[in-house]
Each structure stands twice: as structure tokens, then as C-alpha cells.
Design an enzyme around this catalytic site. Structure first.
Site, short mmCIF file in Angstrom:
data_model
loop_
_atom_site.label_atom_id
_atom_site.label_comp_id
_atom_site.label_asym_id
_atom_site.label_seq_id
_atom_site.Cartn_x
_atom_site.Cartn_y
_atom_site.Cartn_z
N GLU A 110 -1.91 -56.76 -43.21
CA GLU A 110 -3.23 -56.99 -43.80
C GLU A 110 -3.15 -56.53 -45.26
O GLU A 110 -2.70 -55.40 -45.51
CB GLU A 110 -4.31 -56.19 -43.06
CG GLU A 110 -5.68 -56.48 -43.66
CD GLU A 110 -6.83 -55.71 -43.02
OE1 GLU A 110 -6.60 -54.87 -42.15
OE2 GLU A 110 -7.97 -55.99 -43.44
N ARG A 329 5.93 -46.86 -34.06
CA ARG A 329 5.56 -46.68 -35.47
C ARG A 329 6.54 -45.73 -36.10
O ARG A 329 7.00 -44.79 -35.48
CB ARG A 329 4.17 -46.06 -35.57
CG ARG A 329 3.03 -46.98 -35.33
CD ARG A 329 1.72 -46.23 -35.47
NE ARG A 329 1.32 -46.10 -36.85
CZ ARG A 329 0.77 -47.09 -37.54
NH1 ARG A 329 0.57 -48.28 -36.99
NH2 ARG A 329 0.41 -46.90 -38.79
N LYS A 339 -3.32 -45.40 -44.38
CA LYS A 339 -4.15 -45.59 -45.57
C LYS A 339 -5.38 -44.69 -45.54
O LYS A 339 -5.87 -44.24 -46.57
CB LYS A 339 -4.61 -47.05 -45.66
CG LYS A 339 -3.53 -47.95 -46.21
CD LYS A 339 -3.73 -49.38 -45.82
CE LYS A 339 -2.48 -49.86 -45.14
NZ LYS A 339 -2.52 -51.18 -44.60
P1 ATP Z 1 -2.01 -49.01 -41.66
O1 ATP Z 1 -2.56 -48.03 -40.71
O2 ATP Z 1 -1.06 -48.44 -42.65
O3 ATP Z 1 -3.04 -49.91 -42.27
P2 ATP Z 1 -1.48 -51.25 -40.00
O4 ATP Z 1 -0.82 -51.25 -38.68
O5 ATP Z 1 -2.93 -51.47 -40.05
O6 ATP Z 1 -1.07 -49.94 -40.78
P3 ATP Z 1 -0.78 -53.81 -40.96
O7 ATP Z 1 -0.77 -54.22 -42.38
O8 ATP Z 1 -1.81 -54.38 -40.11
O9 ATP Z 1 -0.80 -52.23 -40.99
O10 ATP Z 1 0.65 -53.98 -40.30
C1 ATP Z 1 1.50 -55.07 -40.45
C2 ATP Z 1 2.62 -54.95 -39.46
O11 ATP Z 1 3.37 -53.78 -39.73
C3 ATP Z 1 2.13 -54.83 -38.04
O12 ATP Z 1 2.95 -55.63 -37.22
C4 ATP Z 1 2.27 -53.39 -37.71
O13 ATP Z 1 2.51 -53.23 -36.34
C5 ATP Z 1 3.46 -52.98 -38.57
N1 ATP Z 1 3.36 -51.58 -38.95
C6 ATP Z 1 2.36 -50.98 -39.61
N2 ATP Z 1 2.57 -49.67 -39.74
C7 ATP Z 1 3.77 -49.42 -39.15
C8 ATP Z 1 4.57 -48.24 -38.95
N3 ATP Z 1 4.20 -47.05 -39.39
N4 ATP Z 1 5.75 -48.36 -38.30
C9 ATP Z 1 6.18 -49.57 -37.87
N5 ATP Z 1 5.49 -50.69 -38.03
C10 ATP Z 1 4.30 -50.64 -38.65
MG MG Z 2 -4.17 -52.74 -40.89
#
Ligand code: ATP
Ligand code: MG
Length: 576
Positions: A110, A329, A339
Site C-alpha cells: 500500500e 514478518r 509506520k
Molecule cells: P506496515 O505495517 O509497515 O504498513 P503492511 O503489512 O501494512 O506493513 P503493506 O504495504 O500492506 O504493508 O505490505 C505489502 C506486502 O509486504 C504485504 O504482502 C505484506 O505482507 C508484506 N510485508 C509488510 N511488512 C512486512 C514485514 N515486516 N515482513 C515481511 N513482509 C512484510
Molecule cells: Mg499496509
């Protein structure tokens, strides 16, 4: 062809492990894909390698299981020490149901912030699988909430991905398909697989926790009218949502009629203000995956409970279901990626921005001197783990150090400099090599009778002690005058012959000094709280030659550590 012994060893290792997983008979396809995963460099040679794999596989499969075990023990690498881990065999497991040439994966961030080390893990795994099966990777911006998304973040993610060396076959936005998604949503309501709900959030939550259905769900007369009104803009945000007709009594709370669409008034970076009805992640993700031809959808473990919903949405729309799987993760100890925790620190000025070197964002890691190759190797060394992964930051450093070592000039920096006067020294010009083994040239330095040494070295000197000024000569200390933050040391030059047993220290010539700062990032959080001492600044003198270095190149300050040139007066500390 005869294989180089490291390739042969990798293939044997993979084959033996696979054989022991499958009753002593290794499977050819699996061994090929695992070999390619751990040695991507072999892909260009695949025609030659495959017959060799077959040959070694036949050998392994002809052994008894006990012999396979012994052989594996003989050739498998010793258990992991951080430095050795660099060499560790790593590989991703096979993808369930994957066919060569047909695999499609996607990385769906996102655009609501800058990409971080966790995103790197996800994107690298997605790409490695696409490569492993000769398939393709889609980079899809999951941009269905205009309140969170910004053009700046799309760009930052694209740059981060590019920096990692990842080349998606397709780059797209979920918002490109907004009207297709809306049509599927309408279809789902018309076929009674979903409904327009007019309840407020509180009521929805209360009924959800009690496992009760609401009146909107049971409405048999005006549901189509409500749908028309929802899309005609008759409702304000929070006045209506579209909810999946799930199971309000399900033990899996994700199935208790989750929201699929909501009304958001916002200025979307791509769509502007023309769209108000946005799909949620629970609707957009499965639809996009299915419609884009994704065969294997991987996401982090916290989504596991949503898999049932993911499949149910697609089933109800008679759409193809990708294979969904989860990995853990990734974040470092004391360095959260969320974030929610980072943004406020940027907003209140505790951090200088998304590229503050204390952060685990890709842009900060880059600024700090981490190389994308090292990040990839590190991520792959972790493999496919389901357990929450919080490796120490040092395990990434080990990979980086190995990649930096031969390309970084070794120069001198003295922190908190102290003057050292050498009484009987003749002025000399010394030619110093920029690296002991790589061909990185040399520099010439003129020394009269005074040099600077680091305070930490000066502190250990006393009258009578002998030290060697690296690549220069030995001196014997005659007088030490050190106060709190100032001082001078006097010495006699004694011999130019190197004596192995004496301490060698770096120095900067009096007329060659460049006032210099090194920014040292420390752990951002300690005991889960922002560490206000997380940024240390080291001041001192570097050799003037440092000003010739290219901006952003890496350097190794001898007896200090690797740094990356940040501007003409400062560098960022990478690691020791
Ligand atoms: P954040 O909490 O940083 O916003 P998020 O999961 O909302 O993380 P997204 O931008 O939606 O972030 O994630 C894009 C992809 O990256 C998703 O497939 C998510 O599962 C993966 N991802 C995000 N954070 C991690 C992490 N810490 N380790 C491994 N994969 C991750
Ligand atoms: Mg996200």
C-alpha cells in the site's frame, strides 16, 4: 563438463536433503528448483547443469538412507555463526502446485509510507519464486484508501524495488481496476452474496461480538435500491457499507460479515475525487490476485485467519483461486518497521525523515551504506520461516561487510584528535596504498613533525610507551599532556623498522587534516521506547584525500569502521 566443486557440493546438499525428506528418493523437479534458488547464477547455464543434476541425483538415490545421512553430515556446512552464515546454504521451499513457466507472484504494497526491510523480504521472496519457476512478478500498488496514500510513497516504493534489483514484469495499481472491482461488488450484492449495511460502526461491532445478524442483512425488498443509492452518492461516509454475507456465528471472526466496500471522501493520488466507494483489502486483494492471473499469493502470517474469507469471496464470484501461503514478518530487534511507530517520530522531529539512518527503511539503509546484494543474501539466508523473525541487526551487517570489503578504500580518521609532536622527525612524503589487496590506487601524504591521533589511542599512552604510526614509523612517547578535552603528546621517532608486537595506530598529518563528522546510528528503540541517544556524532579529522571520494561511496576508516560518504564534511557509520 566437470563441475566446479562448490556447485557440485550445492547440488549434492540439495539432493541429499530432498532425498531424506522423501524416503531416500530425491525428486528431480524439486532439486532443480532448489538448486537454482540457492545459486541463481547457474540459471544462465541451465542446459548444462540439468544433466549434471540428474547424474548426481541418480548417485544419491542409489544409496541407502543411512548412507545418505552420513554423506549429508560429511558435506553439510557447520552450524551457524553470524560471519559464517554468509556462506550458509539457503533456499526457499518448493511452491505448492507450481509449474515451470506458469507461476505468477505479486508484491502488493500500500503506498502509505516508505518501503522497509520487511517489504524487501516480501518483494525478494516474490521475485525469487517467479524466477525460480520462470514465471513473472507483478508489482501492484494496493491503493484503495485515498486518506493514506500519496504520490510520494508510490515513487518511494518504486525506487526501493528498483534499488533492490527487482524487475517486475508488470507494474499496476489496484485503483486502475476500481470500476471492475465495483462491478464485482454490485454483482455480489445482486446475487445476495453481500449486502448494503446501514448500521453504524458501534452497532456492527456489537452484533459481531454477539454473533447476531442485522436487519440490513435480512432485507429482501429494498436491497437493490440501497445498492443504487450507495453508488449514486446518496450516503455520507459511515452511513453505509457493503458487507460480505458470511457467517455471524463463525469461530473465525474474519467471517462475521466483514466490510467489502466503504465510502471514503478523499483526494486519491490516481483517481482524484471522482470515486467515493472503495473496496477494502479483503475484497480488493483476492479479486486483483485472481483477475491478474496470480498463481501464488504470499503474504505475512497475520493474514492467515483471513484466508478463509479470501477463498470464500472468490468462490462466491466463481473466480479462480490462487494458492495462498504465509511467511513471517521480518524486523530487527529494537528497530520496528511499523509506520504507526515511525511516522509520529518523523512528524515530531525526533527523526530527520524517512532516510534518517536509524531507520530500517530501504532509503535509510542505502544512505547508511548497505548494499542491495547484501540485503538479498540476508533475506534468502533466513529462508521461509513461519516463526516470528527478529534477527539481530548484526546478521545483516555480516553480509554487507563481505560485499563492501574489497571495494572500499581504507583511509584514516581520528576521532577527538590529539596532537602528537615528533621531535627528531624529518619531513617525509609517504605513499599510502588505498587497499591492501584490491587495486584501488594510492595517495601521497606529506608529514612534517606533527600528526593527530585519536583520543582513545592517546588515552592509552604514557611516557616510555612505543607505538607505530601505521605505514609511517615508530615513535617513543616522551611526554603526555592530556586534559579533559585538549592535550598534546610528545615523542621521539625511533626506527622505521616494523616491529610486530607494537600497537599500530592511524594518524592524520597536521597539514592534511579535514575536519570531519561521522553520524553513528544506534538502536532506535530501547525497552520499546524511543531511545533519545540513538544518534551519536563523532567529530575529528579525516585525511584531506577523503574529500576526493565520490559522494555516497563507501570507505573503511581504519580501526574505526565502514562509512558511507554523506556530504563533503560527513559520513554515516555503516558498521564495524
Ligand atoms: P506496515 O505495517 O509497515 O504498513 P503492511 O503489512 O501494512 O506493513 P503493506 O504495504 O500492506 O504493508 O505490505 C505489502 C506486502 O509486504 C504485504 O504482502 C505484506 O505482507 C508484506 N510485508 C509488510 N511488512 C512486512 C514485514 N515486516 N515482513 C515481511 N513482509 C512484510
Ligand atoms: Mg499496509
Amino acid at each position: 563438463m566437470s563441475l566446479d566443486s562448490s556447485i557440485e557440493r550445492t547440488i549434492k546438499l540439495v539432493t541429499l536433503k530432498n532425498a531424506l525428506e522423501y524416503d531416500g528418493k530425491a525428486k528431480l523437479e524439486a532439486v532443480i528448483s532448489k538448486t537454482m534458488a540457492s545459486r541463481p547464477d547457474l540459471r544462465t547455464n541451465i542446459k548444462v547443469i540439468i544433466p549434471e543434476i540428474k547424474r548426481l541425483l541418480d548417485q544419491v538415490n542409489s544409496l541407502a538412507i543411512s548412507e545418505q545421512k552420513t554423506l549429508l553430515q560429511e558435506i553439510s556446512p557447520p552450524a551457524v555463526e553470524p560471519e559464517k552464515q554468509v556462506e550458509k546454504f539457503s533456499g526457499l521451499p518448493e511452491l505448492h502446485g507450481a509449474e515451470l513457466g506458469k507461476v505468477v507472484t505479486r508484491f502488493p504494497p500500500e503506498p502509505n509510507g516508505y518501503p522497509h526491510i520487511g517489504h524487501a523480504k516480501a518483494a525478494i521472496i516474490d521475485e525469487e519464486y517467479a524466477k525460480m519457476y520462470n514465471g513473472k512478478l507483478i508489482l501492484r500498488f494496493d491503493d484503495t484508501n485515498p486518506l493514506n496514500e500519496r504520490v510520494e510513497y508510490y515513487d518511494a516504493i518504486k525506487e526501493g524495488i528498483e534499488w533492490l534489483g527487482i524487475k517486475p514484469a508488470i507494474i499496476k495499481n489496484t485503483s486502475d481496476d476500481i470500476f471492475i472491482l465495483q462491478d464485482y461488488g454490485k454483482k455480489l450484492v445482486t446475487s445476495r452474496g453481500a449486502y448494503v449495511c446501514r448500521c453504524d460502526q458501534k452497532t456492527i461491532q456489537m452484533l459481531r461480538s454477539k454473533g447476531l445478524e442485522c436487519a440490513c442483512r435480512m432485507d429482501n425488498n429494498s436491497y437493490e435500491q440501497a445498492l443504487v443509492e450507495m453508488f449514486a452518492g446518496s450516503f455520507e461516509p459511515n452511513e453505509a457499507t457493503i458487507r460480505f454475507r458470511g457467517d455471524m456465528t463463525s469461530l473465525n471472526s474474519a467471517m462475521r460479515d466483514p466490510t467489502l466496500f466503504r465510502i471514503i471522501d478523499g483526494d486519491h493520488p490516481v483517481l482524484g475525487t471522482k470515486v467515493r466507494v472503495y473496496p477494502t483489502y479483503d475484497f480488493a486483494a483476492p479479486l486483483e490476485d485472481s483477475l491478474d492471473g496470480v498463481t501464488h499469493a504470499m503474504r505475512t502470517k497475520e493474514y492467515e485467519l483471513r484466508n478463509e474469507l479470501y477463498n470464500a469471496v472468490l468462490e462466491r464470484l466463481h473466480l479462480r483461486k490462487p494458492v495462498v501461503s504465509e511467511f513471517s514478518r521480518l524486523e530487527f530487534e529494537g528497530l520496528p518497521v511499523s509506520k504507526r511507530r515511525i511516522k509520529p517520530l518523523i512528524e515530531n522531529g525526533s527523526l530527520s525523515g524517512w532516510d534518517d539512518p536509524r531507520l530500517p527503511t530501504l532509503i535509510a539503509l542505502k544512505r547508511r551504506g548497505f548494499l542491495p546484494e547484501a540485503i538479498r543474501k540476508f533475506v534468502l539466508s533466513l529462508g521461509w520461516t513461519l516463526a516470528e523473525a527478529k534477527p539481530p541487526f548484526e546478521s545483516l551487517e555480516a553480509f554487507n561487510r563481505k560485499n563492501l570489503d574489497e571495494h572500499s578504500m581504507r583511509l584514516f580518521f581520528v576521532r577527538d584528535p590529539i596532537e602528537l609532536r615528533i621531535k627528531n622527525a624529518n619531513p617525509v612524503s609517504v605513499e599510502l596504498r588505498n587497499h591492501p589487496s584490491s587495486n584501488l590506487g594510492s595517495r601521497s601524504v606529506r608529514v612534517n613533525d606533527t600528526v593527530y591521533i585519536a583520543r582513545s589511542d592517546a588515552d592509552r599512552l604514557s611516557e616510555g610507551s612505543t607505538i607505530r604510526l601505521m605505514e609511517l614509523y615508530n615513535v617513543k612517547i616522551t611526554k603526555v599532556e592530556l586534559a579533559q578535552d585538549i592535550g598534546r603528546i610528545y615523542a621521539d621517532m625511533i626506527s622505521t623498522n616494523l616491529t610486530h608486537s607494537i600497537q599500530k595506530i592511524q594518524w592524520v598529518a597536521y597539514d592534511d587534516k579535514l575536519p570531519y563528522k561521522i553520524i553513528i546510528p544506534k538502536k532506535l528503540f530501547s525497552n520499546d521506547k524511543f531511545n533519545s541517544n540513538s544518534l551519536e556524532i563523532a567529530s575529528g579529522y579525516a585525511e584531506s584525500f577523503v574529500s576526493n571520494l565520490r559522494l555516497h561511496s563507501s570507505v573503511q576508516f581504519v580501526r574505526y569502521g565502514f562509512c558511507r560518504i554523506d556530504n563533503s564534511q560527513q559520513a554515516v557509520f555503516t558498521h564495524r
